[in-house]
Design a protein around this motif. Structure first.
Motif, PDB file in Angstrom:
ATOM      1  N   ARG A  16       6.599  29.753   6.957  1.00 10.40           N
ATOM      2  CA  ARG A  16       6.060  29.741   8.320  1.00 10.40           C
ATOM      3  C   ARG A  16       7.164  29.999   9.357  1.00 10.40           C
ATOM      4  O   ARG A  16       6.963  30.731  10.318  1.00 10.40           O
ATOM      5  CB  ARG A  16       5.389  28.391   8.597  1.00 10.40           C
ATOM      6  CG  ARG A  16       4.729  28.320   9.971  1.00 10.40           C
ATOM      7  CD  ARG A  16       4.035  26.993  10.219  1.00 10.40           C
ATOM      8  NE  ARG A  16       3.382  27.010  11.510  1.00 10.40           N
ATOM      9  CZ  ARG A  16       2.176  27.489  11.733  1.00 10.40           C
ATOM     10  NH1 ARG A  16       1.485  27.983  10.733  1.00 10.40           N
ATOM     11  NH2 ARG A  16       1.644  27.476  12.940  1.00 10.40           N
ATOM     12  N   ALA A  41       6.251  26.232   1.965  1.00  8.73           N
ATOM     13  CA  ALA A  41       5.310  26.734   2.963  1.00  8.73           C
ATOM     14  C   ALA A  41       5.898  26.633   4.368  1.00  8.73           C
ATOM     15  O   ALA A  41       5.722  27.534   5.190  1.00  8.73           O
ATOM     16  CB  ALA A  41       3.996  25.953   2.881  1.00  8.73           C
ATOM     17  N   SER A  42       6.619  25.553   4.647  1.00  7.93           N
ATOM     18  CA  SER A  42       7.239  25.388   5.965  1.00  7.93           C
ATOM     19  C   SER A  42       8.315  26.432   6.208  1.00  7.93           C
ATOM     20  O   SER A  42       8.486  26.915   7.332  1.00  7.93           O
ATOM     21  CB  SER A  42       7.834  23.986   6.091  1.00  7.93           C
ATOM     22  OG  SER A  42       8.788  23.742   5.068  1.00  7.93           O
ATOM     23  N   ASN A  73      -3.332  25.488   5.199  1.00  7.58           N
ATOM     24  CA  ASN A  73      -3.362  25.104   6.619  1.00  7.58           C
ATOM     25  C   ASN A  73      -1.993  25.279   7.261  1.00  7.58           C
ATOM     26  O   ASN A  73      -1.881  25.646   8.436  1.00  7.58           O
ATOM     27  CB  ASN A  73      -3.837  23.654   6.760  1.00  7.58           C
ATOM     28  CG  ASN A  73      -5.314  23.502   6.435  1.00  7.58           C
ATOM     29  OD1 ASN A  73      -6.084  24.453   6.576  1.00  7.58           O
ATOM     30  ND2 ASN A  73      -5.710  22.323   5.982  1.00  7.58           N
ATOM     31  N   THR A  74      -0.927  25.014   6.495  1.00  8.42           N
ATOM     32  CA  THR A  74       0.431  25.211   7.009  1.00  8.42           C
ATOM     33  C   THR A  74       0.718  26.678   7.270  1.00  8.42           C
ATOM     34  O   THR A  74       1.418  27.033   8.226  1.00  8.42           O
ATOM     35  CB  THR A  74       1.464  24.652   6.010  1.00  8.42           C
ATOM     36  OG1 THR A  74       1.176  23.284   5.756  1.00  8.42           O
ATOM     37  CG2 THR A  74       2.883  24.772   6.560  1.00  8.42           C
ATOM     38  N   LYS A 100      -1.635  24.208   0.749  1.00 10.72           N
ATOM     39  CA  LYS A 100      -0.685  24.541   1.812  1.00 10.72           C
ATOM     40  C   LYS A 100      -1.224  25.615   2.764  1.00 10.72           C
ATOM     41  O   LYS A 100      -0.503  26.094   3.634  1.00 10.72           O
ATOM     42  CB  LYS A 100       0.633  25.044   1.208  1.00 10.72           C
ATOM     43  CG  LYS A 100       1.276  24.076   0.218  1.00 10.72           C
ATOM     44  CD  LYS A 100       1.684  22.780   0.877  1.00 10.72           C
ATOM     45  CE  LYS A 100       2.377  21.848  -0.111  1.00 10.72           C
ATOM     46  NZ  LYS A 100       2.736  20.552   0.503  1.00 10.72           N
TER      47      LYS A 100
END
Length: 331
Positions: free
Chosen positions: A115, A111-112, A189-190, A187
């Motif tokens: 993003r 997820a990071s 919110n990420t 995930k």
């Protein structure tokens, strides 16, 4: 994303629905698109083309492709291609190479990483669903007893008891799915405010009741509030982007050449001047134009050398001043 129409709940809250190409036998009263088979060879393409023509009569224009070759076929037939997980989009460069209207991030990304990823095209993210591990050339059902033409597929079980479901795939292949579905509900919110075009849920072996229960867990979604990938975001087609970039580069090249010609003319005129001061002044002006000329041609070294020439000419033209006459300038 669904495997069959029977899985779709009646009151489904989704902006868009994806169904396998050969699972679409009638138009639905909601926006939808077709998913091309992961693999089909040239000799197997004719039924695919016929089915594409059929769904076009249903008003369907969006098609999910798993290879670049499939996106080319879709554009030739007048469809809007969208990149699926088969394209393995890991970064902005692979997204641009896909030549599609939108792309789906590889399920292998964290997820990071999603993003932080640059998004030159609308990017969808799969947040639930079993991933395809492999596509088998031989039909498992036929090897076991008799193939039921897509109505039945045999699961595989490993030595630890993990069950890997299989799906029937065109024309007579099987897709082996992961024993556990991808689950990224924790995930969200990420991924919020990360310029994500759509969240996607893939339903393969789930019943309609299971689909409803899973959707209830994830709703309401954070922005963007899409359950299934939509393709309605307005964006310039990939080919138009290429053409526009080529036109800009061509225009920049001719402007740079024009500035270079002006610099050359000023330089030639400078040698016809009667005084040293006027010669040096015109040389400085000429060097400024040459700096811009080389910069626009993406030749920074040429700009730097002309910049040094400008500085040298300024020092030379001020030899009558103490700071310019200092011996350190020789070094």
């Amino acid at each position: 994303m669904f495997t069959s129409i029977a899985q779709i709940p009646e009151n489904l809250e989704a902006d868009f629905i994806w169904l396998p190409l050969f699972a679409i036998d009638r138009p639905l009263a909601r926006p939808m698109g077709a998913i091309l088979p992961t693999i089909f060879f040239d000799e197997e393409a004719e039924p695919v083309k016929k089915q594409l023509l059929r769904i076009r009569d249903f008003g369907i224009r969006d098609v999910m492709c798993q290879t670049i070759g499939q996106s080319v076929l879709c554009r030739e037939m007048g469809f809007l291609p969208h990149g699926g997980t088969g394209l393995h989009i890991l970064n902005a460069q692979t997204a641009l190479l896909a030549d599609t209207e939108s792309v789906m991030a590889s399920p292998e990304l964290l997820a990071s990483q999603i993003r932080a990823m640059k998004k030159p095209l609308p990017l969808s993210v799969m947040i639930y669903g079993r991933q395809t591990l492999m596509t088998m050339e031989n039909c498992l059902a036929k090897a076991h007893d008799t193939c039921h033409s897509g109505k039945r597929a045999y699961p595989l079980t490993d030595e630890k008891g993990n069950v890997f479901p299989t799906l029937c795939a065109y024309p007579h292949r099987n897709e082996v799915l992961n024993a556990r579905p991808l689950y990224m509900f924790d995930k969200l919110n990420t991924l919020q405010n990360a310029d994500i075009h759509a969240f996607v849920l893939r339903f393969t072996t789930e019943t309609q009741k299971e689909v409803e229960d899973i959707i209830k867990k994830v709703l309401p979604l954070p922005s963007p509030s899409r359950v299934v990938a939509s393709s309605r975001r307005k964006r310039m087609p990939r080919q138009s982007q290429k053409n526009e970039r080529k036109h800009k580069e061509k225009a920049m090249f001719y402007v740079a050449q024009g500035i270079g010609v002006i610099a050359l003319i000023i330089s030639m005129i400078s040698f016809q001047q009667p005084t040293q001061k006027r010669v040096v002044t015109l040389q400085i002006i000429s060097s400024v134009f040459f700096c811009v000329h080389f910069y626009m041609l993406h030749a920074p070294l040429g700009s730097i050398l002309n910049g040094i020439g400008i500085f040298r000419a300024i020092v030379f033209s001020n030899q009558d001043k103490p700071w310019a006459a200092h011996k350190s300038w020789f070094f």
